[in-house]
Structure formats: structure tokens, C-alpha cells
Scaffold this motif. Structure first.
Motif, PDB file in Angstrom:
ATOM      1  N   UNK A   1     -58.456  40.330 -57.081  1.00 27.04           N
ATOM      2  CA  UNK A   1     -58.346  41.628 -56.493  1.00 27.04           C
ATOM      3  C   UNK A   1     -56.901  41.774 -56.021  1.00 27.04           C
ATOM      4  N   UNK A   2     -56.356  42.958 -56.154  1.00 30.61           N
ATOM      5  CA  UNK A   2     -54.977  43.197 -55.738  1.00 30.61           C
ATOM      6  C   UNK A   2     -54.885  44.442 -54.856  1.00 30.61           C
ATOM      7  N   UNK A   3     -53.802  44.514 -54.112  1.00 27.47           N
ATOM      8  CA  UNK A   3     -53.480  45.689 -53.303  1.00 27.47           C
ATOM      9  C   UNK A   3     -51.994  45.946 -53.480  1.00 27.47           C
ATOM     10  N   UNK A   4     -51.632  47.185 -53.737  1.00 30.11           N
ATOM     11  CA  UNK A   4     -50.236  47.576 -53.851  1.00 30.11           C
ATOM     12  C   UNK A   4     -49.875  48.368 -52.605  1.00 30.11           C
ATOM     13  N   UNK A   5     -48.955  47.826 -51.800  1.00 28.90           N
ATOM     14  CA  UNK A   5     -48.643  48.409 -50.499  1.00 28.90           C
ATOM     15  C   UNK A   5     -47.147  48.685 -50.415  1.00 28.90           C
ATOM     16  N   UNK A   6     -46.793  49.890 -49.979  1.00 28.22           N
ATOM     17  CA  UNK A   6     -45.385  50.249 -49.802  1.00 28.22           C
ATOM     18  C   UNK A   6     -44.769  49.304 -48.772  1.00 28.22           C
ATOM     19  N   UNK A   7     -43.560  48.811 -49.011  1.00 28.42           N
ATOM     20  CA  UNK A   7     -42.934  47.841 -48.099  1.00 28.42           C
ATOM     21  C   UNK A   7     -42.798  48.325 -46.653  1.00 28.42           C
ATOM     22  N   UNK A   8     -42.714  49.632 -46.439  1.00 27.99           N
ATOM     23  CA  UNK A   8     -42.584  50.166 -45.079  1.00 27.99           C
ATOM     24  C   UNK A   8     -43.925  50.331 -44.367  1.00 27.99           C
ATOM     25  N   UNK A   9     -45.034  50.077 -45.064  1.00 28.56           N
ATOM     26  CA  UNK A   9     -46.355  50.280 -44.482  1.00 28.56           C
ATOM     27  C   UNK A   9     -46.842  48.981 -43.822  1.00 28.56           C
ATOM     28  N   UNK A  10     -46.290  48.709 -42.648  1.00 28.83           N
ATOM     29  CA  UNK A  10     -46.590  47.456 -41.945  1.00 28.83           C
ATOM     30  C   UNK A  10     -48.062  47.340 -41.570  1.00 28.83           C
ATOM     31  N   UNK A  11     -48.693  48.444 -41.199  1.00 33.95           N
ATOM     32  CA  UNK A  11     -50.101  48.394 -40.797  1.00 33.95           C
ATOM     33  C   UNK A  11     -50.983  47.938 -41.959  1.00 33.95           C
ATOM     34  N   UNK A  12     -50.760  48.485 -43.143  1.00 37.63           N
ATOM     35  CA  UNK A  12     -51.562  48.079 -44.301  1.00 37.63           C
ATOM     36  C   UNK A  12     -51.280  46.635 -44.700  1.00 37.63           C
ATOM     37  N   UNK A  13     -50.036  46.209 -44.566  1.00 30.23           N
ATOM     38  CA  UNK A  13     -49.692  44.816 -44.868  1.00 30.23           C
ATOM     39  C   UNK A  13     -50.412  43.868 -43.910  1.00 30.23           C
ATOM     40  N   UNK A  14     -50.508  44.244 -42.630  1.00 26.64           N
ATOM     41  CA  UNK A  14     -51.238  43.416 -41.659  1.00 26.64           C
ATOM     42  C   UNK A  14     -52.719  43.324 -42.023  1.00 26.64           C
ATOM     43  N   UNK A  15     -53.299  44.439 -42.405  1.00 29.93           N
ATOM     44  CA  UNK A  15     -54.714  44.437 -42.803  1.00 29.93           C
ATOM     45  C   UNK A  15     -54.907  43.546 -44.021  1.00 29.93           C
ATOM     46  N   UNK A  16     -54.030  43.669 -45.002  1.00 28.01           N
ATOM     47  CA  UNK A  16     -54.143  42.847 -46.207  1.00 28.01           C
ATOM     48  C   UNK A  16     -54.069  41.363 -45.860  1.00 28.01           C
ATOM     49  N   UNK A  17     -53.129  41.002 -45.016  1.00 34.59           N
ATOM     50  CA  UNK A  17     -53.006  39.587 -44.617  1.00 34.59           C
ATOM     51  C   UNK A  17     -54.226  39.122 -43.832  1.00 34.59           C
ATOM     52  N   UNK A  18     -54.752  39.989 -42.975  1.00 37.70           N
ATOM     53  CA  UNK A  18     -55.949  39.634 -42.197  1.00 37.70           C
ATOM     54  C   UNK A  18     -57.134  39.381 -43.128  1.00 37.70           C
ATOM     55  N   UNK A  19     -57.164  40.073 -44.253  1.00 40.60           N
ATOM     56  CA  UNK A  19     -58.243  39.905 -45.229  1.00 40.60           C
ATOM     57  C   UNK A  19     -57.950  38.791 -46.236  1.00 40.60           C
ATOM     58  N   UNK A  20     -56.933  38.002 -45.966  1.00 43.82           N
ATOM     59  CA  UNK A  20     -56.559  36.813 -46.768  1.00 43.82           C
ATOM     60  C   UNK A  20     -55.822  37.145 -48.059  1.00 43.82           C
ATOM     61  N   UNK A  21     -55.286  38.368 -48.174  1.00 43.02           N
ATOM     62  CA  UNK A  21     -54.425  38.692 -49.305  1.00 43.02           C
ATOM     63  C   UNK A  21     -53.068  38.049 -49.055  1.00 43.02           C
ATOM     64  N   UNK A  22     -52.400  37.635 -50.108  1.00 45.03           N
ATOM     65  CA  UNK A  22     -51.063  37.066 -49.972  1.00 45.03           C
ATOM     66  C   UNK A  22     -50.091  37.876 -50.824  1.00 45.03           C
ATOM     67  N   UNK A  23     -48.868  38.083 -50.327  1.00 43.75           N
ATOM     68  CA  UNK A  23     -47.880  38.823 -51.115  1.00 43.75           C
ATOM     69  C   UNK A  23     -47.472  37.992 -52.329  1.00 43.75           C
TER      70      UNK A  23
END
Length: 58
Positions: A1-23
Motif C-alpha cells: 500500500x502506498x501514500x503520496x503526500x505533498x512534502x509541505x503536508x506535515x500533518x498527513x506525513x505524521x499520520x502516515x508514519x503513525x500508521x507504520x508507513x515509511x518514506x
């Protein structure tokens, strides 16, 4: 599963990391920069793996 997140969207990046996604890499989507996050599949036979049908345990 992947997520594409704009680099300036810190809130979405935090959620992704909390859900165990890795950049994984920097890319672009529709001409906009994105960071691609990925969620690794659990190994078969582990909690959430293919052996138990991916059922969540509590």
C-alpha cells in the motif's frame, strides 16, 4: 500500500508514519512534488499476515 503526500503536508506525513508507513522516495504526481510512503506487508504467519486472512487482533 502506498501514500503520496505533498512534502509541505506535515500533518498527513505524521499520520502516515503513525500508521507504520515509511518514506521511500521523492516523486511527482500531476506535476506536483510528493513523497511516496509505503506500508510493508506483514510476513505470512504473523499477526495481520496472509495466514490469518489479515484479521486485526485486539
Amino acid at each position: 500500500m502506498t501514500a503520496m503526500i505533498h512534502p509541505d503536508n506535515a500533518a498527513s506525513a505524521r499520520v502516515a508514519r503513525r500508521l507504520a508507513f515509511t518514506p521511500r522516495r521523492e516523486d511527482s504526481l500531476f506535476g506536483k512534488p510528493v513523497t511516496v510512503y509505503a506500508l510493508d506487508a506483514p510476513a505470512p504467519g504473523t499477526a495481520g499476515g496472509a495466514a490469518d486472512g489479515g484479521a486485526a487482533r485486539t
